[in-house]
Scaffold this active site. Structure first.
Site, short mmCIF file in Angstrom:
data_model
loop_
_atom_site.label_atom_id
_atom_site.label_comp_id
_atom_site.label_asym_id
_atom_site.label_seq_id
_atom_site.Cartn_x
_atom_site.Cartn_y
_atom_site.Cartn_z
N ARG A 12 7.83 6.60 -3.49
CA ARG A 12 8.31 7.07 -2.18
C ARG A 12 7.49 6.37 -1.11
O ARG A 12 6.35 5.96 -1.33
CB ARG A 12 8.12 8.58 -2.04
CG ARG A 12 6.69 8.96 -2.11
CD ARG A 12 6.37 10.40 -1.89
NE ARG A 12 4.98 10.56 -2.28
CZ ARG A 12 4.58 10.85 -3.49
NH1 ARG A 12 5.47 11.10 -4.43
NH2 ARG A 12 3.30 10.91 -3.79
N SER B 241 0.80 -1.23 0.00
CA SER B 241 0.00 0.00 0.00
C SER B 241 0.83 1.28 0.00
O SER B 241 0.74 2.10 0.92
CB SER B 241 -0.94 -0.01 1.19
OG SER B 241 -1.64 -1.21 1.22
N ASP C 143 -3.71 -1.18 -1.99
CA ASP C 143 -4.91 -1.53 -1.22
C ASP C 143 -6.20 -0.93 -1.80
O ASP C 143 -7.26 -1.56 -1.79
CB ASP C 143 -4.76 -1.17 0.28
CG ASP C 143 -4.32 0.26 0.54
OD1 ASP C 143 -4.02 0.97 -0.44
OD2 ASP C 143 -4.28 0.66 1.71
C1 GLC Z 1 -0.92 5.99 1.51
C2 GLC Z 1 -0.24 5.21 0.40
C3 GLC Z 1 -1.25 4.62 -0.55
C4 GLC Z 1 -2.29 3.84 0.23
C5 GLC Z 1 -2.91 4.70 1.31
C6 GLC Z 1 -3.93 3.95 2.15
O1 GLC Z 1 -1.53 7.12 0.95
O2 GLC Z 1 0.64 6.05 -0.32
O3 GLC Z 1 -0.62 3.79 -1.49
O4 GLC Z 1 -3.28 3.39 -0.66
O5 GLC Z 1 -1.90 5.19 2.15
O6 GLC Z 1 -3.40 2.84 2.76
#
Ligand code: GLC
Length: 490
Positions: free
Chosen positions: A183, A168, A221
């Site tokens: 990042r 995620s 996610d």
């Molecule tokens: C952060 C991450 C993203 C993820 C979100 C929720 O924003 O960068 O990829 O989907 O958290 O978990």
């Protein structure tokens, strides 16, 4: 005292009247000030939505934009008839989860899982080590659940199970089983991973521990949530996560994704987009109303200037924003005079879960809030102060929900989802959405502020477990697509 410290002579058994507490009137005056800076008018929300929409469009046109709008190589919606046994590994912001998912078609599935909590060290250290830990957990799970001859799914020697890896974080993908980490977000560190293909790094860990799996899809996610929600309810159009981080995904027409034109994908095809909208307004800070507390959160974070939208909304930061307001009032000698405040002065000491608890305290005396302050911070509070804390939590929580509404509104508007009479379902997940009292209602209110009455047609609902079930369905969709010879290299 010689050190210049005030001697705290009060004990917690003493009557609160003995302490030099702020009066009810003072607290009310302060509250008015915070109301002004944390409140978002409908007009401001509409302006944010407009700017957000432009940022989403720009992200689809060119690579490397502030809102990255990542093509996921998940082609179109699931049919609902996907079937099979899949492993799913979910590396989120707080936990690691290993799941065995049996996708059964007709919107049905079964799931067995183990959860592990990540330590702060694991989040900051060497990335390969973190992935080694993931591989080890996966191996243990397989050994415990799939190798016994009486287990429901018995893995034969040499056999490998397909794995969907829900990672995620923003990863630039040019096919589904690969992804370069743009990042870290959500307070993760491991600097040696940024700019590298995380799928490749993870494959090394899998080999090292001899884990019998094939990494078949790397997903975000939100993408998982989008697909899992649609699998169960085909009216779903958008997925959002409000947890440690915040983000959204939706289904886009390939013809609108200018930046992947060179792949020559049939323009009538659809592809899920992981927006990574937490990055909206990063660096320039032109559109979002940031208070001085938000600026401090940003500057003291491990990624200053980045994830500007996420820092006003997600569970990682809300508690910290409230804590900074309290610290200011401590410095101004308004709160906790004569008490030792060192515990609450520790960065990130005030968990976002405390905001939920404070807002849901059902007692007139606000006993829950007494408990939080005395138990975790050794601080005594008066009723007037507790009412103020609760009102402050409400302002911060409400602002987060209303900003979230702006993000949802931008996608809805861009895609024209309100142009038909059909409801627009939004699958939502994450600790804030699931546990923060009134978060969903406040999003819905915000949507009506933006769109008027027709905003009521946008309805968020608790989504299916995207990182587990969604990841498995995507692994199934990918297998079916490749078996059919459709873009087998993507
Ligand atoms: C952060 C991450 C993203 C993820 C979100 C929720 O924003 O960068 O990829 O989907 O958290 O978990």
């Amino acid at each position: 005292m010689p050190t210049g410290h005030t001697l705290a002579i009060h004990t917690r058994t003493q009557d609160e009247e003995d302490l030099p507490h702020a009066t009810k009137r003072t607290m009310a005056d302060h509250l008015r000030k915070y109301e002004t800076i944390f409140t978002l008018t409908p007009q401001r929300m509409r302006m944010i939505t407009e700017a957000f929409k432009e940022a989403l469009e720009l992200g689809l046109q060119k690579p490397g934009q502030i809102v990255p709008m990542i093509p996921t190589f998940v082609f179109g919606w699931p049919t609902g008839q996907e079937k099979g046994e899949y492993l799913a590994l979910d590396l989120g912001g707080t936990n690691l989860r290993v799941c065995l998912v049996s996708v059964q078609g007709d919107g049905k599935f079964e799931i067995a899982q183990s959860k592990y909590r990540l330590t702060e060290e694991q989040k900051q250290e060497d990335g390969q080590k973190l992935f080694d830990f993931c591989a080890e957990c996966l191996k243990t799970f397989i050994d415990q659940n799939l190798t016994e001859s009486d287990s429901p799914l018995h893995l034969k020697p040499g056999e490998k199970l397909p794995l969907g890896f829900t990672f995620s974080y923003p990863c630039a993908q040019d096919r589904i089983d690969h992804g370069v980490l743009i990042r870290w977000t959500k307070g993760f560190g491991a600097p040696n991973m940024e700019g590298h293909d995380v799928a490749e790094i993870f494959r090394k860990s899998l080999e090292k521990y001899d884990v019998p799996v094939v990494l078949s899809a790397l997903i975000n996610d939100t993408t998982g949530t989008l697909i899992a929600s649609h699998y169960v309810n085909p009216k779903t159009k958008i997925a959002v996560i409000f947890g440690t981080g915040c983000n959204a995904a939706y289904m886009e027409h390939v013809s609108n994704i200018e930046k992947i034109k060179s792949l020559n994908i049939d323009s009538s095809t659809d592809m899920a987009i992981n927006c990574e909208w937490g990055a909206f307004d990063s660096f320039e800070h032109e559109h979002l109303p940031r208070t001085k507390y938000d600026i401090t959160v940003d500057e003291d974070s491990n990624k200053p200037k980045e994830q500007a939208f996420e820092k006003l909304i997600s569970g990682r930061y809300l508690g910290e924003i409230l804590r900074l307001v309290l610290c200011e009032l401590i410095d101004e000698a308004v709160l906790f005079l004569g008490q030792n405040t060192y515990k609450i002065e520790v960065p990130y000491a005030f968990d976002t879960a405390f905001l939920s608890l404070m807002e849901s305290d059902p007692t007139d005396e606000l006993l829950m809030i007494i408990g939080i302050f005395s138990h975790f911070f050794a601080l005594e509070t008066t009723l007037a102060e507790r009412q103020f804390f609760r009102a402050l939590a409400k302002l911060i929580g409400r602002r987060a929900a209303r900003l979230s509404a702006c993000g949802i509104a931008a996608i809805v508007d861009k895609m024209g989802y309100l142009e038909t009479e059909e409801p627009c379902l939004v699958g939502a997940d994450g600790s804030l959405y699931n546990k923060y009292p009134g978060f969903a209602d406040r999003i819905h209110e915000g949507l009506v502020d933006i769109f008027g009455e027709k905003g009521r047609r946008i309805v968020t609902h608790h989504a299916e477990d995207g990182s587990g079930v969604g990841s498995a369905i995507i692994a199934a969709m990918t297998k079916a697509r490749r078996d059919a010879g459709l873009y087998p290299d993507l």
